[in-house]
Design an enzyme around this catalytic site. Structure first.
Site, short mmCIF file in Angstrom:
data_model
loop_
_atom_site.label_atom_id
_atom_site.label_comp_id
_atom_site.label_asym_id
_atom_site.label_seq_id
_atom_site.Cartn_x
_atom_site.Cartn_y
_atom_site.Cartn_z
CB CYS A 44 -0.93 -0.01 1.22
SG CYS A 44 -1.81 1.53 1.43
CB CYS A 49 -3.11 2.69 -1.51
SG CYS A 49 -3.42 1.00 -1.04
CE LYS A 52 -4.68 4.15 -6.05
NZ LYS A 52 -5.08 2.76 -6.05
CE1 TYR A 178 -10.83 -4.33 -7.05
CE2 TYR A 178 -10.54 -2.10 -6.23
CZ TYR A 178 -11.19 -3.32 -6.19
OH TYR A 178 -12.18 -3.52 -5.26
CD GLU A 182 -6.60 1.92 -8.91
OE1 GLU A 182 -7.53 2.01 -8.10
OE2 GLU A 182 -5.43 1.61 -8.56
CG HIS A 438 -28.65 22.19 -5.18
ND1 HIS A 438 -28.70 21.32 -6.24
CD2 HIS A 438 -28.77 23.44 -5.69
CE1 HIS A 438 -28.88 22.02 -7.36
NE2 HIS A 438 -28.92 23.29 -7.05
CD GLU A 443 -28.16 18.13 -5.81
OE1 GLU A 443 -29.23 18.47 -5.30
OE2 GLU A 443 -27.42 18.93 -6.43
P1 NAP Z 1 -7.64 -8.11 -10.30
O1 NAP Z 1 -8.46 -6.97 -9.82
O2 NAP Z 1 -7.83 -9.42 -9.73
O3 NAP Z 1 -7.82 -8.15 -11.87
C1 NAP Z 1 -7.01 -8.90 -12.70
C2 NAP Z 1 -7.81 -9.27 -13.91
O4 NAP Z 1 -6.95 -9.49 -15.01
C3 NAP Z 1 -8.56 -10.58 -13.73
O5 NAP Z 1 -9.75 -10.37 -13.07
C4 NAP Z 1 -8.74 -11.04 -15.17
O6 NAP Z 1 -9.92 -10.46 -15.71
C5 NAP Z 1 -7.53 -10.45 -15.87
N1 NAP Z 1 -6.55 -11.49 -16.19
C6 NAP Z 1 -6.15 -12.51 -15.41
N2 NAP Z 1 -5.23 -13.26 -16.05
C7 NAP Z 1 -5.08 -12.71 -17.25
C8 NAP Z 1 -4.24 -13.01 -18.35
N3 NAP Z 1 -3.41 -14.06 -18.34
N4 NAP Z 1 -4.30 -12.21 -19.45
C9 NAP Z 1 -5.14 -11.15 -19.47
N5 NAP Z 1 -5.94 -10.80 -18.45
C10 NAP Z 1 -5.90 -11.57 -17.35
O7 NAP Z 1 -6.09 -7.85 -10.12
P2 NAP Z 1 -5.24 -6.53 -10.05
O8 NAP Z 1 -5.80 -5.44 -10.86
O9 NAP Z 1 -3.84 -6.98 -10.31
O10 NAP Z 1 -5.36 -6.12 -8.52
C11 NAP Z 1 -5.12 -7.07 -7.49
C12 NAP Z 1 -5.93 -6.73 -6.30
O11 NAP Z 1 -5.35 -5.60 -5.63
C13 NAP Z 1 -7.35 -6.29 -6.62
O12 NAP Z 1 -8.23 -7.38 -6.74
C14 NAP Z 1 -7.69 -5.41 -5.45
O13 NAP Z 1 -8.22 -6.21 -4.44
C15 NAP Z 1 -6.36 -4.82 -5.05
N6 NAP Z 1 -6.26 -3.42 -5.53
C16 NAP Z 1 -7.08 -2.50 -4.99
C17 NAP Z 1 -7.03 -1.19 -5.40
C18 NAP Z 1 -7.95 -0.18 -4.79
O14 NAP Z 1 -8.47 -0.43 -3.71
N7 NAP Z 1 -8.20 0.94 -5.45
C19 NAP Z 1 -6.14 -0.80 -6.40
C20 NAP Z 1 -5.30 -1.78 -6.94
C21 NAP Z 1 -5.37 -3.08 -6.50
P3 NAP Z 1 -10.80 -11.19 -16.82
O15 NAP Z 1 -11.12 -12.51 -16.25
O16 NAP Z 1 -11.95 -10.26 -16.99
O17 NAP Z 1 -9.92 -11.28 -18.02
#
Ligand code: NAP
Length: 449
Positions: A44, A49, A52, A178, A182, A438, A443
């Protein structure tokens, strides 16, 4: 080899979860330690976080400069000094690392700088030293996944993104979660040409369909090109950059950078879990029960390593509740993983809590939906007309709000309060009885009919 010390609780990992559990334990008077080989704060603070969000704010300044002429304010185009921005961001993170160390010291938590491996269920080795504990909490987090395809290492991950000295011009972001949205949003806002490659046909597939369609539309309108049903088969370095070969034979690029954002995997290798009698699941996660207990008495796990909602506040909440249970005389204390609010810092941001419409229809007999879409006042004067969309998912005769989904400016700050209302089982009537503020985007949440 020497046995250095005995603790009542040792957290393996100095990220959000490990720090939270050790500090809360120490507040109850327990002798606690944190073992961490890298900088305090975990993903984080150091590669997630915090950096980012700093960049997200910076991107908003750039976008604001672009929007200014709509208000009759003539500004020169923003010139981003990426190196300077990185230096300032890193200095802030170093300050946070220091604050985290001082917080441990203030609470009397021992900080052990090193890599922990299990010797047995009660003993950890760090280098040549042995530490024993009544309770060991595995809070080692996760790391970015790399696909098993030829040339994958030509691509970068989110850790590499934060270490970039310069902004890549032509970018592919692979993934739909995510991190992918992002990253794509940030780079696009700073001026890169971004293609986002999705295996399927939408982003954020676990989110409500309103979120998926509204976010893709707005990201698309602001310049991100989505390449759907695109599965990478290999990467290769061409004369003019990196080429991505898709499974269907397309050659994409060339790119200056390809980012893998395809999920994260738990950081469990190297812990010698088997010596403690622990096993991971097929994906490497340490599965826990509702009280964060592993099957081995005295060993607990929290945060991303458990494979449940990989979110900083979730790890912190689980850690604090675990310490409450172990040392605070609150034997029933545990984290309820239902109804966790979450925000995606995309452009525009997404805020969501509770059930998606599809989940609600699968769980409840009576489901109703209220939705709204509008152009926020901010964009009334600007050339760009970014829309905001909201949905309330209602269940039962009382029309209880079981899901709340927002895409649009302010979603990130708006959601926290609405998450309280959803958790308190507010109904549509409660929302509608609340006097609106408002003029705001928020709202609209209380004026949906
Ligand atoms: P994620 O949210 O789990 O998303 C990864 C996505 O990539 C999968 O859902 C899948 O979607 C796709 N994917 C998986 N394997 C693939 C492949 N071989 N080729 C192409 N696409 C593939 O993972 P992340 O974005 O790495 O983030 C990890 C975790 O960190 C998140 O789940 C979240 O809990 C946390 N995070 C939170 C924040 C926040 O709170 N703002 C920010 C960043 C990260 P499809 O099945 O649709 O293809």
């Amino acid at each position: 080899m020497t046995t250095e010390s005995h603790y009542e609780l040792i957290a393996i990992g100095g990220g959000s979860g490990g720090l939270a559990v050790a500090q809360r334990a120490a507040e109850y008077g327990a002798r606690a330690a944190v073992i961490e080989p890298a900088r305090l704060g975990g993903t984080c603070v150091n590669a997630g976080c915090v950096p980012k969000k700093v960049l997200w704010h910076a991107a908003h300044l750039v976008e604001g400069a672009r929007a200014a002429s709509g208000y009759g304010i003539e500004l020169p185009p923003a010139r981003v000094d990426w190196g300077e921005m990185r230096r300032r961001r890193d200095a802030y993170i170093s300050r946070l690392n220091g604050i985290y160390a001082r917080n441990l010291e203030r609470r009397g938590v021992t900080y052990i700088d090193g890599y922990a491996v299990f010797e047995d269920p009660r003993t950890l080795r760090v280098g040549e030293r042995l530490y024993t504990a009544d309770h060991i909490v595995v809070a080692t987090g996760g790391r970015p996944k790399l696909p098993l395809i030829p040339g994958a290492r030509l691509g970068l991950n989110s850790d590499d993104f934060f270490a970039l000295d310069a902004r890549p011009e032509r970018v592919a972001v692979v993934g739909s979660g995510y991190i992918a949205v992002e990253l794509a949003g940030l780079l696009n806002a700073f001026g890169s040409r971004v293609e986002q490659l999705l295996r399927q046909d939408t982003v954020l597939r676990d989110f409500d369909v309103l979120v998926q369609t509204a976010l893709m539309r707005e990201m698309g309108a602001s310049g991100v090109a989505f390449l759907t049903t695109t599965v990478p088969a290999s990467l290769e370095r061409g004369a003019d950059g990196i080429v991505l070969n898709a499974e269907d034979g397309r050659r994409l690029g060339p790119y200056d950078a390809v980012f893998w954002a395809i999920g994260r995997e738990p950081a469990t290798t190297g812990l010698q879990l088997e010596r403690a009698g622990l096993a991971t699941d097929a994906s490497g996660f340490l599965r826990t029960d509702a009280y964060q207990r592993t099957p081995v008495a005295g060993i607990h796990a929290i945060g991303d390593v458990t494979g449940r909602a990989a979110l900083t506040p979730v790890a912190i909440a689980a850690g604090r509740r675990l310490a409450d249970r172990l040392f605070g005389g609150l034997p029933a204390r545990r984290l309820d993983y239902e109804c966790v609010p979450t925000v995606v810092f995309s452009h525009p941001p997404v805020g969501t809590v509770g059930l998606t419409e599809a989940q609600a229809r699968a769980r409840h007999d009576t489901v109703e939906v209220k939705r709204t879409a509008f152009v926020p006042m901010y964009y009334a004067l600007t050339e760009r007309r970014q829309r905001c969309e909201m949905k309330l998912v209602l269940a039962g005769d009382k029309r209880r709000v079981v899901g709340c989904h927002i895409v649009g400016d302010g979603a990130d700050e708006m959601l926290q309060g609405f998450a309280v209302a959803v958790r308190m089982r507010a109904t549509l009537e409660d929302f509608q009885d609340t006097v609106a503020i408002h003029p705001t985007n928020a709202e609209e949440m209380v004026t949906m009919r």
